[in-house]
Design a protein around this motif. Structure first.
Motif, mmCIF file in Angstrom:
data_model
loop_
_atom_site.group_PDB
_atom_site.id
_atom_site.type_symbol
_atom_site.label_atom_id
_atom_site.label_comp_id
_atom_site.label_asym_id
_atom_site.label_seq_id
_atom_site.Cartn_x
_atom_site.Cartn_y
_atom_site.Cartn_z
ATOM 1 N N GLN A 59 9.522 39.437 3.061
ATOM 2 C CA GLN A 59 9.374 38.346 2.100
ATOM 3 C C GLN A 59 9.449 36.967 2.766
ATOM 4 O O GLN A 59 9.168 35.962 2.122
ATOM 5 C CB GLN A 59 10.471 38.433 1.027
ATOM 6 N N THR A 60 9.836 36.916 4.039
ATOM 7 C CA THR A 60 10.080 35.626 4.688
ATOM 8 C C THR A 60 8.788 34.934 5.099
ATOM 9 O O THR A 60 7.755 35.567 5.327
ATOM 10 C CB THR A 60 10.954 35.788 5.948
ATOM 11 N N ASN A 61 8.899 33.617 5.203
ATOM 12 C CA ASN A 61 7.769 32.822 5.693
ATOM 13 C C ASN A 61 7.490 33.131 7.162
ATOM 14 O O ASN A 61 6.336 33.146 7.581
ATOM 15 C CB ASN A 61 8.046 31.329 5.512
ATOM 16 N N GLY A 62 8.536 33.379 7.955
ATOM 17 C CA GLY A 62 8.358 33.684 9.372
ATOM 18 C C GLY A 62 7.511 34.929 9.589
ATOM 19 O O GLY A 62 6.622 34.952 10.446
ATOM 20 N N TYR A 63 7.774 35.969 8.815
ATOM 21 C CA TYR A 63 6.989 37.214 8.887
ATOM 22 C C TYR A 63 5.531 36.935 8.538
ATOM 23 O O TYR A 63 4.615 37.319 9.273
ATOM 24 C CB TYR A 63 7.604 38.225 7.921
ATOM 25 N N LYS A 64 5.319 36.238 7.434
ATOM 26 C CA LYS A 64 3.951 35.958 6.978
ATOM 27 C C LYS A 64 3.214 35.055 7.960
ATOM 28 O O LYS A 64 2.037 35.290 8.257
ATOM 29 C CB LYS A 64 3.988 35.345 5.580
ATOM 30 N N GLU A 65 3.901 34.044 8.489
ATOM 31 C CA GLU A 65 3.279 33.151 9.464
ATOM 32 C C GLU A 65 2.887 33.897 10.733
ATOM 33 O O GLU A 65 1.819 33.650 11.296
ATOM 34 C CB GLU A 65 4.216 31.990 9.808
ATOM 35 N N SER A 66 3.751 34.795 11.202
ATOM 36 C CA SER A 66 3.433 35.528 12.436
ATOM 37 C C SER A 66 2.211 36.424 12.236
ATOM 38 O O SER A 66 1.357 36.526 13.129
ATOM 39 C CB SER A 66 4.632 36.337 12.924
ATOM 40 N N ILE A 67 2.094 37.049 11.083
ATOM 41 C CA ILE A 67 0.930 37.901 10.814
ATOM 42 C C ILE A 67 -0.323 37.055 10.655
ATOM 43 O O ILE A 67 -1.378 37.385 11.218
ATOM 44 C CB ILE A 67 1.171 38.787 9.578
ATOM 45 N N ASN A 68 -0.234 35.954 9.909
ATOM 46 C CA ASN A 68 -1.407 35.084 9.736
ATOM 47 C C ASN A 68 -1.874 34.503 11.066
ATOM 48 O O ASN A 68 -3.076 34.389 11.312
ATOM 49 C CB ASN A 68 -1.121 33.978 8.719
ATOM 50 N N GLU A 69 -0.950 34.152 11.942
ATOM 51 C CA GLU A 69 -1.307 33.651 13.270
ATOM 52 C C GLU A 69 -1.998 34.747 14.082
ATOM 53 O O GLU A 69 -2.975 34.494 14.787
ATOM 54 C CB GLU A 69 -0.062 33.140 14.001
#
Length: 173
Positions: free
Chosen positions: A109-119
């Motif tokens: 649910q974290t932004n860090g997880y989502k940002e790493s995948i989007n990057e």
């Protein structure tokens, strides 16, 4: 970052403090196997950095790893320990359950997880490919990464956690 964006797990080693920061979540490796074997799969290795607070005010930053593995139809999810620096290593059964709960209720649910995948998706899209097979693999990786963005707490809750397969050493006659 808010205080609510952090998660703490109490272990025998000390308190593990996880922060929702993009630099704390690393995608170390992505593997896909789509042809040539009977059970195709997708696998990604994540590294999570956290602070380990020990008694006596001693703390250290650590990065440990785990893998998310899915079958070709994305209908089966397995969490796998890594052979070294495993996020689940040296933990009791209760601590392992708390770590799994951390992954399902907090990490995905974290932004860090989502940002790493989007990057990672951006990097895959930018990568040059020269063969038809590479183009297909690139599409499969992007599809897998997009599926990771849509994981739910229930997906992780019902996933099994597998320990790494240890090679058996046999005595020589």
């Amino acid at each position: 970052m808010n205080l609510l964006d952090a998660k703490v797990i109490n272990t025998v080693q000390g308190l593990e403090v996880y922060l929702d920061l993009a630099e704390n979540i690393e995608i170390k490796e992505i593997r896909i196997q789509t042809m040539g074997i009977d059970s195709p799969f997708y696998e990604v290795q994540f590294g999570i950095e956290y602070f380990l607070l020990r008694k006596g005010s001693y703390y250290s930053s650590q990065r440990n790893y785990f893998r998310i593995c899915m079958n070709h139809g994305f209908s089966s999810i397995t969490l796998k320990e890594t052979e070294t620096e495993s996020l689940f290593a040296v933990k009791s059964e209760d601590e392992r359950a708390a770590t799994k709960k951390l992954l399902g209720e907090w990490l995905i649910q974290t932004n860090g997880y989502k940002e790493s995948i989007n990057e990672c998706i951006k990097e895959v899209k930018k990568a040059d490919v020269f063969k038809g097979e590479d183009i297909q693999d690139k599409k499969e990786i992007i599809k897998f990464l997009e599926k990771l963005l849509r994981l739910t707490t229930e997906d992780i809750k019902f996933a099994s956690v597998e320990k790494p397969v240890q090679a058996q050493i046999l005595p020589i006659c």
